[in-house]
Scaffold this active site. Sequence first.
Site, PDB file in Angstrom:
ATOM      1  N   GLU A 187       0.807  -1.226   0.000  1.00 26.16           N
ATOM      2  CA  GLU A 187       0.000   0.000   0.000  1.00 26.16           C
ATOM      3  C   GLU A 187       0.839   1.274   0.000  1.00 26.16           C
ATOM      4  OE1 GLU A 187      -2.717  -0.672   3.249  1.00 26.16           O
ATOM      5  OE2 GLU A 187      -3.510  -2.479   2.332  1.00 26.16           O
TER       6      GLU A 187
ATOM      7  N   GLU B 130      -6.092 -10.407  -2.100  1.00 27.66           N
ATOM      8  CA  GLU B 130      -6.963 -10.248  -0.920  1.00 27.66           C
ATOM      9  C   GLU B 130      -8.419 -10.145  -1.332  1.00 27.66           C
ATOM     10  OE1 GLU B 130      -5.600  -7.094   1.678  1.00 27.66           O
ATOM     11  OE2 GLU B 130      -3.495  -7.608   1.364  1.00 27.66           O
TER      12      GLU B 130
HETATM   13  O1  9MR Z   1      -7.495  -8.535   7.902  1.00 27.40           O
HETATM   14  C1  9MR Z   1      -6.533  -7.790   8.617  1.00 27.40           C
HETATM   15  C2  9MR Z   1      -7.091  -7.371   9.967  1.00 27.40           C
HETATM   16  O2  9MR Z   1      -7.333  -8.514  10.774  1.00 27.40           O
HETATM   17  C3  9MR Z   1      -6.115  -6.444  10.639  1.00 27.40           C
HETATM   18  O3  9MR Z   1      -6.690  -5.950  11.835  1.00 27.40           O
HETATM   19  C4  9MR Z   1      -5.755  -5.290   9.717  1.00 27.40           C
HETATM   20  C5  9MR Z   1      -4.677  -4.415  10.316  1.00 27.40           C
HETATM   21  O4  9MR Z   1      -3.468  -5.102  10.401  1.00 27.40           O
HETATM   22  O5  9MR Z   1      -5.265  -5.776   8.483  1.00 27.40           O
HETATM   23  C6  9MR Z   1      -6.168  -6.563   7.801  1.00 27.40           C
HETATM   24  O6  9MR Z   1      -5.578  -6.967   6.585  1.00 27.40           O
HETATM   25  C7  9MR Z   1      -5.227  -5.940   5.665  1.00 27.40           C
HETATM   26  C8  9MR Z   1      -4.017  -6.416   4.909  1.00 27.40           C
HETATM   27  O7  9MR Z   1      -2.983  -6.755   5.787  1.00 27.40           O
HETATM   28  C9  9MR Z   1      -3.544  -5.359   3.931  1.00 27.40           C
HETATM   29  N1  9MR Z   1      -4.615  -4.983   3.043  1.00 27.40           N
HETATM   30  C10 9MR Z   1      -5.857  -4.592   3.668  1.00 27.40           C
HETATM   31  C11 9MR Z   1      -6.314  -5.693   4.624  1.00 27.40           C
HETATM   32  C12 9MR Z   1      -7.667  -5.339   5.217  1.00 27.40           C
HETATM   33  O8  9MR Z   1      -7.572  -4.201   6.025  1.00 27.40           O
END
Ligand code: 9MR
Length: 629
Positions: free
Chosen positions: A448, A554
Amino acid sequence: MCTSVKNPLMHGSNRSHLARCLVLCTAFILAGCGGSSSDNNPGNGAANLAPGQDDEPVPENTRFNTATNFSVTREPGPRLPEPEEILELTDVEFNRGLPAAVLQTPDGLDTSINQPPFFENLQNLEVLAGDTIEVVYQPQDPDGELPGMFPEKLPQGAQFVDNFDGSKTFTWQPLQMDVGINRFTVTAVDAADQRYRSSQSILIKVVLPEDSSTIPNVAPMLDTILAHTVRVNDPVVFELKGIDLNGTVPTIEIPDLPAMASVEQDPRFNEIYVLKVVPTTVGEFTIDVLVRDSVDPGLFVTEQVSFNVLAPSAFDRPGTALRALAQNRDIDIGFAALQSFYHRPDGALYADTAAREFSIVTPENSMKMDHINPQPGRYQFAATDNLVSFARQYGMRIHGHPLIWYRQLPAWVEATQPQDREGLMRDYITNIMSRYQSDITLWDVVNEPLSDNGGFRDSVWFEAMGERYIDLALQQARRVDPSATLLINEFDIAFAGPKFDALLQLVDNLQARQIPLDGIGFQLHLFADFDQFDELASHFAAIAARGLDIYITELDVSLSANTTLSTQADVYQQIATICLQQSRCRALQMWGLTDQYSFRSNFDPLPFDRAYQAKPAYRALQQALENSR
Ligand code: 9MR
């Protein structure tokens, strides 16, 4: 100097030790040892030493987990504080006075006509544990209308009650657990435009009275346990966590321990008792759990855990598993694994479903820096090691996620001096990639990096190095593992707009300067009314035309107004088809496995429901894999 690295080679077989040593040492030499720990003082007095023997996970007793086919480890030594605990508020913030309100102003709102709502007469408060505070919230709006309001997370035992005159009263009796500085936030909502909001926090400092016997002793409770569906003869574990607002640790008893069950206090988390049971018959079960106050044994509550046990045939799915179908099409199909799924009641079913359906797995959270490197020189590898052991057992590829990201950073990294961050970043990439080098060959190196308007996203990395951090991270990753596949992973790039334009520009720029990059991860957190399929296909084509691979990293499709399970299925089918029609699309990975544990679980976005039943989306994926050409 490389010699300051503390035992970097403690993981894996002897052969891979040697291979890793060669790669790691080469990496350090190539990096001019600039990445070595002694050169990398993160600026708060503690260098981020490389992992050593004292970070190595230790085997976990099988009574604590549901794993049947792979080995499970746990962190050694005492528990590290959670990130929130590290970020505790201090007297400095408290004495600064009431925090400023945070305003959310919707795009296009004419602020000369509409003024935001606000709260007046609020202040930070100091209170003795055991005393009760009452605060009346009465939002004002200069435009004369009556604003709405809602509280953010209420402290345990607190109330926020409507007075039916435009005001609400917050009542709270903090106890020993609350000692320290607490933040309580209420958001006022503009009556004319509900997106126009003002959030006001107050800080509440709770101190112990001189005589703490004046504080009432309240009954303990059991932390919420969701209802679960499990499969007969599978091991089931419940992590039963006792909570006592008086700050003591309640004991937990199971008065009628079923046959084939054990209950044991977790040695690392003494407020948790692990109940393990292997149900041998189908049906609905409940088990009574008695939570007893540790000061007054006569004070206890009885709560229940319940679960539904189904026969194996209840989880049969028609047709061929996704994994087998994907293999025929020469792509990987996968999911993001819930951290420590083997500690959930339905962990065995989770593992089995995943192993049958998927060929690639991403750790959803365990590799994020705040978890894996929570303090300088401290590492928590157990959750990722366990995922590796699961993936090995089932012949799954692992997708490393994420190396460098702006979020989920440990507090100590945020506190570093900008000039120390390049060395820190290089070291971190080296430490993590080299540990998992024999198992993980695909990495989200930079996660990101772009903002929605197409600029670079601000981060500790960007602040320190500008956009060069992206070059440096990719180069470092290439040095550590010359044969790994290196990705930039980004969201909101499925549809046309400044963000995708910026991504292409970034790719062109990196390629013109021969910065290593092998592919782009398209996150695809979508809603079921998504219809920009042509744009997505053309974005894939633009990436493929640049000689890069495409990974759908994702995918999830949230239900939204006017959408159904069948609209959701259609989005899954179309996305899978677009991937299959693009020869550079290497993998289709969902962000999770079941709606039960999705990060968007309120929107049921995944192909399996909470009881591991295949949804129409599952059939849609099968159809895409079977039919699309
Ligand atoms: O699914 C993930 C969630 O459990 C966490 O709280 C969050 C913060 O670390 O991240 C979520 O996963 C993210 C991923 O790592 C990067 N792309 C966006 C995802 C959804 O927020």
